[in-house]
Design an enzyme around this catalytic site. Structure first.
Site, PDB file in Angstrom:
ATOM      1  N   PRO A  16       0.854  -1.190   0.000  1.00  0.00           N
ATOM      2  CA  PRO A  16       0.000   0.000   0.000  1.00  0.00           C
ATOM      3  C   PRO A  16       0.887   1.236   0.000  1.00  0.00           C
ATOM      4  CG  PRO A  16       0.012  -1.037   2.183  1.00  0.00           C
ATOM      5  CD  PRO A  16       0.815  -1.919   1.273  1.00  0.00           C
ATOM      6  N   MET A  17       0.645   2.139  -0.920  1.00  0.00           N
ATOM      7  CA  MET A  17       1.435   3.381  -0.964  1.00  0.00           C
ATOM      8  C   MET A  17       0.480   4.535  -1.220  1.00  0.00           C
ATOM      9  SD  MET A  17       4.900   2.330  -3.028  1.00  0.00           S
ATOM     10  CE  MET A  17       4.111   1.311  -4.265  1.00  0.00           C
ATOM     11  N   ALA A  18       0.274   5.347  -0.182  1.00  0.00           N
ATOM     12  CA  ALA A  18      -0.642   6.475  -0.307  1.00  0.00           C
ATOM     13  C   ALA A  18      -0.155   7.393  -1.421  1.00  0.00           C
ATOM     14  CB  ALA A  18      -0.699   7.226   1.023  1.00  0.00           C
ATOM     15  N   GLN A  70      -6.949  -0.965   3.706  1.00  0.00           N
ATOM     16  CA  GLN A  70      -6.088  -0.724   4.862  1.00  0.00           C
ATOM     17  C   GLN A  70      -6.649   0.434   5.680  1.00  0.00           C
ATOM     18  OE1 GLN A  70      -2.169   1.325   4.968  1.00  0.00           O
ATOM     19  NE2 GLN A  70      -1.393  -0.714   5.469  1.00  0.00           N
ATOM     20  N   CYS A 100       3.227   2.928   9.345  1.00  0.00           N
ATOM     21  CA  CYS A 100       3.523   4.210   8.722  1.00  0.00           C
ATOM     22  C   CYS A 100       4.333   5.101   9.663  1.00  0.00           C
ATOM     23  CB  CYS A 100       2.231   4.915   8.341  1.00  0.00           C
ATOM     24  SG  CYS A 100       2.564   6.436   7.478  1.00  0.00           S
ATOM     25  N   LYS A 139      -0.041  -4.919   9.142  1.00  0.00           N
ATOM     26  CA  LYS A 139       1.215  -4.506   8.510  1.00  0.00           C
ATOM     27  C   LYS A 139       1.982  -3.651   9.509  1.00  0.00           C
ATOM     28  CE  LYS A 139       3.090  -2.220   4.415  1.00  0.00           C
ATOM     29  NZ  LYS A 139       3.596  -0.928   4.888  1.00  0.00           N
ATOM     30  N   ASN A 200       8.870  -7.468   3.829  1.00  0.00           N
ATOM     31  CA  ASN A 200       8.798  -6.214   3.072  1.00  0.00           C
ATOM     32  C   ASN A 200      10.023  -5.361   3.393  1.00  0.00           C
ATOM     33  OD1 ASN A 200       7.221  -3.120   3.703  1.00  0.00           O
ATOM     34  ND2 ASN A 200       7.544  -3.880   1.637  1.00  0.00           N
ATOM     35  N   GLY A 224       7.162  -2.421  -2.705  1.00  0.00           N
ATOM     36  CA  GLY A 224       6.630  -1.062  -2.762  1.00  0.00           C
ATOM     37  C   GLY A 224       7.315  -0.209  -3.810  1.00  0.00           C
ATOM     38  N   ARG A 225       8.326   0.554  -3.364  1.00  0.00           N
ATOM     39  CA  ARG A 225       8.914   1.570  -4.238  1.00  0.00           C
ATOM     40  C   ARG A 225       9.491   1.002  -5.523  1.00  0.00           C
ATOM     41  NH1 ARG A 225      12.568   3.645   0.410  1.00  0.00           N
ATOM     42  NH2 ARG A 225      12.315   1.413   0.820  1.00  0.00           N
TER      43      ARG A 225
HETATM   44  C1  FMN Z   1       4.859   6.941  -1.225  1.00  0.00           C
HETATM   45  C2  FMN Z   1       4.647   5.897  -0.176  1.00  0.00           C
HETATM   46  C3  FMN Z   1       3.418   5.783   0.457  1.00  0.00           C
HETATM   47  C4  FMN Z   1       3.209   4.798   1.428  1.00  0.00           C
HETATM   48  N1  FMN Z   1       1.965   4.653   1.972  1.00  0.00           N
HETATM   49  C5  FMN Z   1       1.709   3.625   2.817  1.00  0.00           C
HETATM   50  C6  FMN Z   1       0.383   3.343   3.262  1.00  0.00           C
HETATM   51  O1  FMN Z   1      -0.581   4.017   2.875  1.00  0.00           O
HETATM   52  N2  FMN Z   1       0.223   2.309   4.116  1.00  0.00           N
HETATM   53  C7  FMN Z   1       1.275   1.522   4.555  1.00  0.00           C
HETATM   54  O2  FMN Z   1       1.079   0.593   5.319  1.00  0.00           O
HETATM   55  N3  FMN Z   1       2.520   1.754   4.117  1.00  0.00           N
HETATM   56  C8  FMN Z   1       2.765   2.757   3.255  1.00  0.00           C
HETATM   57  N4  FMN Z   1       4.020   2.929   2.753  1.00  0.00           N
HETATM   58  C9  FMN Z   1       5.085   1.964   3.111  1.00  0.00           C
HETATM   59  C10 FMN Z   1       5.138   0.813   2.084  1.00  0.00           C
HETATM   60  O3  FMN Z   1       3.946   0.065   2.086  1.00  0.00           O
HETATM   61  C11 FMN Z   1       6.318  -0.132   2.361  1.00  0.00           C
HETATM   62  O4  FMN Z   1       6.149  -0.725   3.613  1.00  0.00           O
HETATM   63  C12 FMN Z   1       7.655   0.583   2.336  1.00  0.00           C
HETATM   64  O5  FMN Z   1       7.766   1.464   1.215  1.00  0.00           O
HETATM   65  C13 FMN Z   1       8.828  -0.413   2.294  1.00  0.00           C
HETATM   66  O6  FMN Z   1       8.756  -1.235   1.149  1.00  0.00           O
HETATM   67  P1  FMN Z   1       9.698  -0.960  -0.156  1.00  0.00           P
HETATM   68  O7  FMN Z   1      11.121  -0.909   0.322  1.00  0.00           O
HETATM   69  O8  FMN Z   1       9.421  -2.128  -1.051  1.00  0.00           O
HETATM   70  O9  FMN Z   1       9.259   0.354  -0.725  1.00  0.00           O
HETATM   71  C14 FMN Z   1       4.256   3.916   1.804  1.00  0.00           C
HETATM   72  C15 FMN Z   1       5.506   4.055   1.180  1.00  0.00           C
HETATM   73  C16 FMN Z   1       5.716   5.021   0.199  1.00  0.00           C
HETATM   74  C17 FMN Z   1       7.057   5.100  -0.473  1.00  0.00           C
END
Ligand code: FMN
Length: 325
Positions: A16-18, A70, A100, A139, A200, A224-225
């Site tokens: 999930p990425m807002a 979520q 978060c 999460k 993750n 995610g990213r």
């Molecule tokens: C732009 C952005 C928005 C995010 N929004 C959320 C969110 O809404 N809910 C959540 O649980 N995590 C959120 N995260 C965290 C990601 O879900 C993830 O746990 C984190 O980026 C690590 O994973 P990665 O290294 O694969 O990016 C967000 C991360 C980014 C970069």
């Protein structure tokens, strides 16, 4: 891995990425191999639940099953009510955000701030699990700070209270996004509970995916990213895990037709003004696959109108298509 009535073979989950993993991007990643994709976080706060942003995030029209919403918040009764509202809106799973690190979320003692207060974690998990009949996942991060990595205790608590699966980001709240994710705590959590654990943090390539699965013993991975501008990563990871083969990167024409379809759908989801803004972000990420990507990104960023964005991508596609022929 079983989750409710669903069975997943090594789930590869879009994080999930807002502001990123909206309905359009979720559908795209699922088409390219993501097993499922929770919604962007939705606030459990009753006033915020009425905002257009939360309503849009709760709208899962046309989304494939399983649909997962979520929720983020710190007040057990509000979290329970938010979970019920999400189920009423069509959610088949609820995911609780305790990961978060954002100041805005943490000042309200939500997200990963909750990890500092285990009795409150208990009350929230009890309230949400008790409020809905669908599976609830959690999460979270490895802890509040490097000296307080309490993920194993939180995971055991979650298992005892009926949480169906855990996603663990290999950083603490204090780490925010700095440094490398660590996987030792994820391995410890996996060894400590019998519910599924999804690893993750910094899964950026098929090779890294295989290494993290092997190191942690996790049941699946969340990306995610690295999926930003690269929905094809899920397929590359899946094929590599299954066969050891690396798929080639997407061609410029494939990237452009994917971007074109996504940008059009973003205009539809957000309206032309806000849609064009979100489109700039995604096209900026896609530009890495294109010849003269930096110049493409700069030119696209200068376009204000939604229609002109589509025309730009159409022209570029035609140009690339001609060059490839
Ligand atoms: C732009 C952005 C928005 C995010 N929004 C959320 C969110 O809404 N809910 C959540 O649980 N995590 C959120 N995260 C965290 C990601 O879900 C993830 O746990 C984190 O980026 C690590 O994973 P990665 O290294 O694969 O990016 C967000 C991360 C980014 C970069």
């Amino acid at each position: 891995m079983r989750l409710g009535s669903y069975t997943f073979d090594t789930p590869l989950v879009l994080a999930p990425m807002a502001g990123v993993s909206d309905r359009v991007f979720r559908a795209l990643c699922r088409r390219h191999g993501a097993s499922y994709a929770p919604s962007e976080m939705t606030s459990a706060n009753a006033e915020l639940r009425a905002t257009s942003q939360t309503c849009r995030r709760l709208n899962m029209d046309g989304e494939d099953s399983p649909r997962i919403v979520q929720i983020a918040g710190a007040i057990p009764a509000e979290m329970a009510a938010a979970a019920q509202a999400a189920v009423a809106a069509g959610a088949e799973f609820i995911d609780i955000n305790m990961g978060c690190p954002s100041k805005r979320v943490c000042q309200q003692l939500a997200g990963s701030a909750l990890l500092r207060d285990e009795p409150l974690v208990r009350r929230i998990l009890e309230a949400v699990v008790g409020a809905v009949s669908v599976p609830v996942t959690l999460k979270t991060r490895t802890g509040w700070s490097r000296s307080e990595r309490n993920a194993v205790r939180v995971a055991r608590l979650a298992e005892d209270l009926g949480i169906a699966a855990l996603v663990l980001h290999g950083r603490t709240r204090e780490c925010a996004y700095q440094g490398d994710a660590e996987y030792d705590t994820i391995a410890q959590v996996k060894a400590a509970v019998s519910i599924p654990v999804i690893a993750n943090g910094d899964i950026t390539s098929p090779q890294k995916a295989r290494a993290v699965l092997a190191y942690t013993g996790a049941d699946g991975l969340m990306v995610g990213r690295a999926a930003q501008g690269d929905p094809w990563l899920f397929q590359r990871i899946r094929v590599y895990l299954e066969t050891g083969k690396m798929l080639p990167p997407p061609s410029p024409t494939e990237v452009l037709s994917t971007a074109r379809a996504q940008v059009g759908a973003l205009h539809g989801l957000y309206g032309p003004g806000l849609g064009a803004k979100f489109a700039r972000k995604h096209v900026g990420w896609y530009a890495r696959w294109l010849p003269q990507g930096l110049a493409v990104r700069a030119a696209f960023n200068a376009i204000e109108q939604a229609g002109a964005q589509l025309a730009f991508l159409d022209n570029l596609w035609t140009q690339q298509h001609r060059e490839a022929a």
